[in-house]
Design an enzyme around this catalytic site. Structure first.
Site, PDB file in Angstrom:
ATOM      1  N   MET A   1       0.858  -1.151   0.000  1.00 25.90           N
ATOM      2  CA  MET A   1       0.000   0.000   0.000  1.00 25.90           C
ATOM      3  C   MET A   1       0.900   1.208   0.000  1.00 25.90           C
ATOM      4  O   MET A   1       1.903   1.154   0.663  1.00 25.90           O
ATOM      5  CB  MET A   1      -0.913  -0.215   1.134  1.00 25.90           C
ATOM      6  CG  MET A   1      -1.421   0.641   2.187  1.00 25.90           C
ATOM      7  SD  MET A   1      -2.076   2.151   1.774  1.00 25.90           S
ATOM      8  CE  MET A   1      -1.881   2.870   3.313  1.00 25.90           C
ATOM      9  N   PRO A   2       0.701   2.189  -0.715  1.00 25.72           N
ATOM     10  CA  PRO A   2      -0.420   2.534  -1.580  1.00 25.72           C
ATOM     11  C   PRO A   2      -0.502   1.658  -2.838  1.00 25.72           C
ATOM     12  O   PRO A   2       0.489   1.095  -3.283  1.00 25.72           O
ATOM     13  CB  PRO A   2      -0.168   3.976  -1.962  1.00 25.72           C
ATOM     14  CG  PRO A   2       0.957   4.467  -1.136  1.00 25.72           C
ATOM     15  CD  PRO A   2       1.664   3.289  -0.607  1.00 25.72           C
TER      16      PRO A   2
END
Length: 129
Positions: A1-2
């Site tokens: 993540m992102p």
């Protein structure tokens, strides 16, 4: 993540696409202080007629090199977002010769409960992350 999605017009070489992804990852690690191993990138290539990306009335022109970058992430400060935007277009200009007018970024913000990295678990909620 992102999680980062890149929409671009088809025609770039594998080397060019890889370089764009590498630069984007380097900038996001620096700007958002995410771990190096947090790398989730997806490229969608389109026929030219499948992407209409205008300037929202700002008065600049886009070329066939346009890239729309959609970042799904947890909340980041305004300052970190602005640093990311600036560093990204600078690096893509310097290293790939992509005009800053051809980079459009959209951030989609969500919370830890909105992520499952596998095994049917919400790792941010379980404490695994």
């Amino acid at each position: 993540m992102p999680l980062i999605r890149f929409d671009m017009i088809e025609g770039r070489t594998e080397t060019e696409v890889t370089k764009i992804l590498d630069i984007s990852h380097r900038v996001i690690v620096d700007a958002f202080q995410v771990p190096e191993g947090d790398r989730y990138q997806i490229v969608h290539q389109h026929h030219p007629y499948e992407m209409i990306i205008k300037d929202t009335g700002l008065g600049f022109k886009r070329s066939k090199s346009v890239i729309v970058i959609t970042i799904t992430t947890r909340q980041r400060t305004h300052e970190k977002k602005e640093i990311f935007y600036e560093k990204l277009v600078l690096a893509l200009k310097q290293e790939c010769n992509i005009d800053p007018a051809d980079i459009m970024v959209s951030m989609v913000v969500n919370e830890g409960e909105d992520w499952s990295f596998g095994f049917g678990k919400a790792q941010f909620l379980t404490g695994e992350l």
